[in-house]
Design an enzyme around this catalytic site. Structure first.
Site, PDB file in Angstrom:
ATOM      1  CB  ILE A 479     -15.133   3.024  12.489  1.00 41.28           C
ATOM      2  CG1 ILE A 479     -15.694   4.419  13.229  1.00 41.28           C
ATOM      3  CG2 ILE A 479     -15.382   3.522  10.799  1.00 41.28           C
ATOM      4  CD1 ILE A 479     -15.019   5.778  12.962  1.00 41.28           C
ATOM      5  N   GLY A 480     -16.607   1.033  14.779  1.00 41.86           N
ATOM      6  CA  GLY A 480     -16.571   0.607  16.038  1.00 41.86           C
ATOM      7  C   GLY A 480     -17.428   1.369  16.941  1.00 41.86           C
ATOM      8  CD  GLN A 481     -19.372   4.262  14.063  1.00 42.73           C
ATOM      9  OE1 GLN A 481     -18.948   3.178  13.882  1.00 42.73           O
ATOM     10  NE2 GLN A 481     -19.787   4.963  12.905  1.00 42.73           N
ATOM     11  N   GLY A 482     -20.711   1.596  16.187  1.00 41.72           N
ATOM     12  CA  GLY A 482     -22.111   1.027  16.449  1.00 41.72           C
ATOM     13  C   GLY A 482     -23.102   1.500  15.548  1.00 41.72           C
ATOM     14  NE  ARG A 522     -21.426  14.177   7.753  1.00 41.37           N
ATOM     15  CZ  ARG A 522     -21.582  13.106   6.786  1.00 41.37           C
ATOM     16  NH1 ARG A 522     -21.200  12.087   6.474  1.00 41.37           N
ATOM     17  NH2 ARG A 522     -22.687  13.479   5.764  1.00 41.37           N
ATOM     18  CD  GLU A 728     -15.570  14.024  16.186  1.00 43.70           C
ATOM     19  OE1 GLU A 728     -14.311  14.453  15.887  1.00 43.70           O
ATOM     20  OE2 GLU A 728     -16.433  14.216  15.474  1.00 43.70           O
TER      21      GLU A 728
END
Lengths: 786, 277
Positions: A479-482, A522, A728
């Site tokens: 989601i964009g976090q890689g 996670r 987060e």
């Protein structure tokens, strides 16, 4: 290690920067129809009648559905949500009817022709009011709602969950304390504002199978929720998430999918598309819940905190199916990253006639730490102790206990504190850039665990090709976090195959294996473990075959650079590609067949907590700790704040990709900075008044501070290659650190976010006129709940 | 969104005739205000007349005494024009804060003033420069002083069939001053208050935006400052007078009180800048 710990390029980078990647709204399917939604203009109203006759007469309209067509409730943890209002609208913007038409324009026109008769009833637009005895009930049938056993709704009230934490003896704690302080804080609703708006397409074939394309973080959770709500077996329900342009929690669980499925069920064979406008995005997707927090702290004069009693009241909005878990997560972390002997915490998730609260990066932690970390700062100041030292004194450390009374066995918090303070020269006085300006520093810590049920599962499949390339399959969503990139890096490391030989496939419940949700920071940890196990499984098969081929015991074989080699005779080797479809024997016969590795993972030994005390030996998979320092400048006449520098140090266990980690920590700082300075979804009597980018501001390139990122690496022993989640947690400290910096410069404490120029100026002005230093929240200071 | 007709005339005459002929017809130039208003259904035109095909409106003409910026010159073209930068620094600063870089690639100053928002970013510099708005009129061209151009929220001094063709600003011997925009966020935001405070050939001129139905000059403050030395006391008193010349409201961007404070502050900092530089 060869690939883990290296800054390889994002594997999805080229597709994203060129626009080749297709998002849900890019998909154009044959026979597709377009949906538009009729929404409630009232915060709380009974629906008397819905007349769709005029709308149905409009040429091009194919079908209209109302809440009565989907009366069943749904929900992740508490089944309180209606996809469309049935007999009662509970917030301004709630869907009451949906149209399918041959063009988007016709669908919008048809919506205007739908006539809804409402009886407006009193609304609850403040969470503290919602707790009053005479408050109108938003869910009068709450006692009938199914919920997961760890949650505690209170029927006959607006409380959807009451989490209690009772550790030690709170009265004794306050008696022993030299000083007792009380402060309260408020954090308003904010929005995720992902760059890609929510979009979904649903199509039901005539055989009853349903396909849903959704911009969602969790295809399997969506499949499960829709399966229950619409009574479709899982094997007939396929959810695809082709790409997600930013989620930040807003695309967790289900959002808009359930609204269009009733249309798809009638209009068989037609894909029905619904895409949110940006204005929709602010109100009709999840919002971050507002939080009223209150702290009573007992402390010794040497700086040791003895006892904390606190209350969190979450403004959960109209439906709390997901929000209840935020209130629970807040309870687990009730006092932040500090070791406190006596804790009494109550965390309430409360129904209001506001937009639906839900997961947002941090899952409650940013909101509670805005209070926790200012509370720490205030008390340090009262005691005359350096704020960094005060945190060191009270920090959770190995050998100590968490709020739920678990033993702490692995904690890099102290190291993070020192790194963040040093990187910004915390005690060095800096020179402001000009007249009217003040410059100062602030500090804050933070902690977060993955907020997920104890038994959430992950799986991965790895398939080897005969040319030595590899397919990795997972339903972890990038989601964009890689995640696509770091999962490949861990697979590459395990199989010793270069990452550029991998292709990762995700997001298709018919074809990619189970993953609970891409949430809770996670994925590196849970999906990473599943990927490593899948690769170890494939590796075992490779070694078995190579053992036959090369004539060595498999313990004496290793994988290296695309080959299975004999450890002591590396010239004896076989290419992995040559074994991918099985081993061919000298006589031409084959054995084994294609190599497919499978890996399954559930966090080990995480267990339920005690419902009465909230205590638990191992209620979460791990905690991630960190700290930040900020260096800011304030124009005292205008109230404008410029954040100049931010240091951020988090214990990530093991850095998998340094550049991606830096990007993620920088993004977290900026997102938190946005909430600190600009962001608030303003709700006036339940009506959102700034639901567009005209009046809802997020940071621009101009607002970027210099960011100093210092990872700490105390390996997480259950993590893949020692990694733990950080997406987060990294967002938590910036906002309170900025508030603390304002205090350090001005002696003025502002307890409400955001710290807009006007709010800061007003406080400074009043401080000058009256000497007042603490600016609490506007609502009643005292709120007591039985 | 309602359907409308779209015209692209080549001449001002044609455009003007269309405006006269068609009910609910409007000029579209850069489109950065019109398109937003269409999308939000704040305007429902029968016809839009695009004036960008009219070549003469795209020029910046430098003469000895003045510079004329054509109606279709984009904000970015203008803000990067050497002569404009040289002579009208306050305007360039102001335009830099209008919308975003992308918006400024389309938006024009003529459009900005014709939209007549109380907080138009280019308005306050034009007010202190005493700019002239050049108008094509079916009855013959005319000029409107910018100080008489704004008539109310989204109301301007044009008659039916008239079209703004450009803005002319005189070159002054010496201009010293500052544009200041107060906003929730520094870039890509609407003004909470905007102001231009300048000494133009020795005379102090002050203009404010977003604190009244129209962008306006603070004449009383200017009058008070006439021939006075800018001492701290004088500056303070001027700032208090300015406070009385505006009539801001509370809205979601700021309170009346904050706006009044920023009006005061603009005068203080603006005059200090003039004095100390």
């Amino acid at each position: 290690m060869k690939y883990v710990g290296k800054s390889i390029d994002r594997v999805d980078g080229v597709k994203k920067v060129t626009g080749d990647l297709k998002y849900v709204d890019d998909l154009k399917l044959s026979k597709m129809l377009y949906a538009a939604v009729k929404r409630s203009p009232h915060a709380h109203a009974l629906i008397k009648n819905i007349d769709v006759s005029k709308a149905l007469e409009l040429e091009g309209v194919k079908a209209i559905k109302t809440g009565k067509d989907v009366p069943q409730r749904a929900g992740l943890y508490l089944e309180d949500k209606y996809f469309m209002a049935v007999d009662r609208a509970r917030y301004i913007g709630e869907a009451v009817a949906v149209v399918a038409a041959i063009t988007q324009e016709i669908a919008f026109e048809a919506v205007k022709l739908i006539e809804v008769e409402y009886e407006v009833i009193p609304a609850v637009t403040n969470a503290l009011d919602a707790l009053k005895a005479d408050a109108p009930l938003i869910h009068p049938q709450l006692e009938e709602y199914y919920h997961a056993s760890i949650f505690h709704p209170v029927p006959g009230t607006n409380i959807s969950n009451h989490y209690k934490l009772r550790k030690g003896n709170i009265e004794k704690g306050f008696e022993e304390a030299d000083f007792v302080y009380e402060y309260n804080f408020y954090v308003p609703h904010v929005q995720h504002v992902p760059i890609e708006n929510h979009s979904a397409i649903a199509q039901m074939d005539r055989d009853g199978s349903l396909t849903v394309w959704a911009s969602c973080q969790s295809p399997y959770a969506v499949r499960q929720a829709l399966s229950v709500a619409f009574n479709i077996p899982l094997n007939k329900l396929r959810v695809l998430s082709p790409a997600v342009g930013g989620g930040f929690g807003s695309k967790a669980g289900t959002t808009l999918e359930g609204v269009i499925i009733p249309l798809a069920m009638e209009l068989r064979g037609h894909p029905i598309k619904l895409t949110f406008s940006r204005e929709d995005e602010f109100v009709n997707a999840f919002v971050r819940q507002g939080l009223h927090s209150k702290f009573k702290t007992g402390v010794n004069k040497n700086g040791k905190i003895i006892a904390i009693k606190n209350q969190y009241v979450w403004d959960g909005g109209a439906f709390n199916e997901y929000g209840v878990n935020i209130s629970k997560a807040a309870g687990f972390a009730a006092v932040g990253p500090y070791d406190v002997e006596h804790i009494w915490a109550d965390s309430y998730c409360v129904y209001t006639n506001h937009p639906v609260g839900g997961p947002y990066r941090g899952f409650g932690m940013s909101e509670i730490h805005y209070g926790i970390e200012q509370n720490m700062d205030i008390i340090a100041d009262k005691l005359g102790i350096d704020p960094v030292e005060f945190r060191r004194i009270n920090a959770q450390k190995e050998g100590g206990r968490t709020a739920t009374d678990s033993y702490i066995t692995n904690c890099g918090f102290l190291e993070c504190i020192d790194n963040a303070a040093d990187a910004i020269d915390f005690n060095k006085v800096e020179t402001p850039s000009g007249k009217y300006k003040l410059r100062g520093k602030g500090f804050a810590g933070g902690m977060k665990a993955p907020s997920m049920p104890t038994n959430v599962a992950s799986s991965a499949i790895v398939r080897l090709n005969e040319d030595g390339t590899v397919y990795l399959m997972s339903s972890a969503q990038d989601i964009g976090q890689g995640s696509d990139t770091v999962l490949i890096q861990m697979a590459a490391e395990t199989l010793s195959i270069n990452p550029d030989k991998f292709t990762i496939k995700t997001g298709d419940t018919d074809h990619t294996p189970y993953e609970w949700q891409t949430v809770a920071s996670r994925i590196t940890y849970c999906a990473g473990n599943a990927v490593v196990k899948a690769c170890e499984d494939a590796k075992g098969q490779l070694l078995d075959l190579a053992s036959i081929k090369l004539g060595f015991h498999k313990d004496d074989l290793m994988l290296e650079d695309g080959y299975v080699k004999a450890k002591f005779y590396p010239e004896k080797k076989v290419a992995i590609g040559d074994l991918a479809l099985g081993l061919t024997m000298p006589d031409g016969s084959g054995v084994h067949g294609p190599i497919i590795g499978r890996g399954s993972f559930i966090p080990p030994n995480t267990m339920n907590f005690d419902l009465e005390t909230g205590l638990g030996v191992n209620p979460v998979a791990f905690w991630t700790y960190g700290a930040q320092g900020v260096d800011i400048e304030l124009d005292t006449d205008t109230g404008e704040i410029k954040v100049l520098r931010v240091s951020s140090s988090f214990d990530v266990g093991q850095v998998v990709n340094p550049i991606l980690l830096e990007g993620q920590l920088e993004g977290a700082i900026v997102q938190s900075l946005g909430t600190a300075l600009f962001e608030e979804l303003m709700l006036k009597d339940g009506k959102p008044v700034n639901n567009s980018f005209v009046d809802y501001k997020i940071p621009t390139a101009d607002d970027m501070p210099e960011m100093i990122i210092i990872p700490v690496e105390n390996p997480e022993k259950t993590g893949p290659y020692g990694a733990r989640g950080v997406a987060e947690p990294a967002m938590i400290p910036t906002a309170p650190a900025i508030a603390n910096a304002i205090y350090s410069m001005t002696g003025v404490r502002i307890a409400t976010m955001p710290l807009t120029p006007e709010r800061v100026k007003k406080a400074l002005k009043e401080n000058k006129e009256t000497g007042r230093t603490y600016f609490g929240v506007d609502s009643d200071y005292e709120f007591h709940i039985k | 969104m309602k359907n409308f007709d779209y015209y692209k005339p080549d001449t001002l005459k044609e455009a003007s005739e269309l405006l006269l002929k068609l009910d609910k017809s409007y000029i579209i130039n850069g489109g950065t205000d019109v398109v937003v208003r269409l999308r939000n259904e704040l305007m429902e035109p029968d016809a839009l007349i695009n004036i960008k095909e009219i070549k003469s409106l795209h020029e910046i003409i430098e003469e000895e005494e003045s510079i004329t910026v054509g109606a279709c010159v984009t904000m970015n073209e203008m803000a990067h024009h050497k002569a404009v930068i040289h002579d009208f620094g306050i305007l360039v600063d102001a335009v830099h804060y209008a919308g975003s870089g992308q918006v400024r690639n389309l938006a024009t100053m003529a459009g900005n003033i014709c939209n007549a928002s109380p907080l138009a970013d280019s308005a306050t510099p034009l007010l202190v420069y005493d700019a002239k708005v050049l108008v094509y009129s079916p009855n013959g061209d005319r000029e409107i002083p910018i100080t008489e151009f704004f008539k109310g929220v989204r109301k301007i001094a044009l008659e039916k069939g008239e079209i703004v063709t450009g803005v002319r600003i005189n070159k002054y011997k010496s201009v010293k001053g500052v544009f200041r925009k107060f906003s929730r966020r520094k870039e890509v935001d609407l003004s909470t208050v905007c102001s231009s405070v300048a000494s133009v050939d020795g005379e102090i001129k002050i203009a404010f935006g977003s604190v009244a139905p129209i962008p306006l000059r603070a004449y009383k403050t200017e009058e008070f400052l006439k021939d006075k030395e800018l001492t701290d006391e004088v500056i303070k008193e001027a700032s208090k007078i300015a406070r009385t010349e505006v009539s801001p409201i509370d809205d979601i961007r700021a309170s009346k009180e904050y706006r009044l404070d920023m009006v005061e502050l603009s005068v203080v900092r603006g005059l200090e800048h003039i004095r100390d530089n």
